[in-house]
Motif scaffolding. Sequence first.
Motif, PDB file in Angstrom:
ATOM      1  N   TYR A 243      48.682  67.672  23.013  1.00 44.25           N
ATOM      2  CA  TYR A 243      49.910  67.935  23.775  1.00 44.25           C
ATOM      3  C   TYR A 243      49.798  69.334  24.374  1.00 44.25           C
ATOM      4  O   TYR A 243      49.808  70.326  23.656  1.00 44.25           O
ATOM      5  N   VAL A 244      49.629  69.401  25.679  1.00 47.94           N
ATOM      6  CA  VAL A 244      49.513  70.681  26.379  1.00 47.94           C
ATOM      7  C   VAL A 244      50.750  70.862  27.263  1.00 47.94           C
ATOM      8  O   VAL A 244      51.084  69.975  28.059  1.00 47.94           O
ATOM      9  N   TYR A 245      51.430  71.981  27.108  1.00 50.96           N
ATOM     10  CA  TYR A 245      52.624  72.219  27.914  1.00 50.96           C
ATOM     11  C   TYR A 245      52.626  73.660  28.447  1.00 50.96           C
ATOM     12  O   TYR A 245      52.043  74.562  27.839  1.00 50.96           O
ATOM     13  N   PRO A 246      53.260  73.882  29.593  1.00 50.52           N
ATOM     14  CA  PRO A 246      53.317  75.218  30.173  1.00 50.52           C
ATOM     15  C   PRO A 246      54.497  76.032  29.645  1.00 50.52           C
ATOM     16  O   PRO A 246      55.544  75.471  29.306  1.00 50.52           O
ATOM     17  N   ILE A 247      54.314  77.343  29.549  1.00 52.43           N
ATOM     18  CA  ILE A 247      55.417  78.251  29.235  1.00 52.43           C
ATOM     19  C   ILE A 247      55.449  79.351  30.303  1.00 52.43           C
ATOM     20  O   ILE A 247      54.411  79.772  30.799  1.00 52.43           O
ATOM     21  N   TYR A 248      56.647  79.777  30.653  1.00 47.57           N
ATOM     22  CA  TYR A 248      56.853  80.802  31.681  1.00 47.57           C
ATOM     23  C   TYR A 248      56.222  80.402  33.020  1.00 47.57           C
ATOM     24  O   TYR A 248      56.004  81.257  33.878  1.00 47.57           O
TER      25      TYR A 248
END
Length: 282
Positions: A132-137
């Motif tokens: 599970y790869v997700y973006p932050i900022y």
Amino acid sequence: MPARKRKLLPPAQLCERLDAAPEQTQRKTTRAEGGDRDEAQDQEEHRSQYFASNDESGARLRFNFFNQPCVDLARAFLGKVLVRRHCSGTELRGRVVETEAYLGGEDKASHSAGGKRTERNAAMFMKPGTVYVYPIYGIYLCMNVSSQGEGAAVLLRSLEPLQGQDVMRKLRAAKRRDGARALKDRELCNGPSKLCQALDIQRCFDRRDLATDTEVWLEDSEGETPGTREVVSAARIGIESHGEWATKPLRFYLRGHACVSVVNKEAESKLDVTAKSHQATT
């Protein structure tokens, strides 16, 4: 004036474009630092004769390893080796030294709190071992791995670089300002977004199977394991607004390891007290 909509690329095309950027950066850096030095020679130096390929090593961890409760998996990750086969052919390796467990369901700090399913967090509800790869900022990425439990996953927070450090350093440099000082080995992967940069973990890795993928996988380690260091349980990082869940000890790290992102002295003191109490009763 309404903003123009950007056309999204399919995951395969996105990975191809993202793969090209680090490769170009590596080529430029090599020429700048080594004059006419052959890039293939650089790549060969990063490959170790002591590490077999993914198919030959037999150390790769499969579904049964990931198929365990979230907290157990978060602890079990410690000491294991994350491997990323880069587009250059170099295998980038790092030992996991810090993780966080996100339990889903009642865990208000989890993306899947209350059983909420979205297109973004779908990997958390897939079989154990799903990435599970997700973006932050909007610019950084974090890598998680699903476990047993509805919507549960483990965040990989920090690694100890073991192989391919020069390539990791170039990948990190591509995301930093010009003229920034060279990073020490212990600074390459000591944070969730840093390790994604250093291993070139991309957004399109989301929903891949860590047990079978050919570009990223997990291996057992004959080196340092939690048995040789104390495991500290502490509060997770950056979730202060989630009430009682902000203080639950669901972050795990190897005590005294230089690559841990944040040391919790209070949690370590409690560990000392517990150890002394145990000694006194034995």
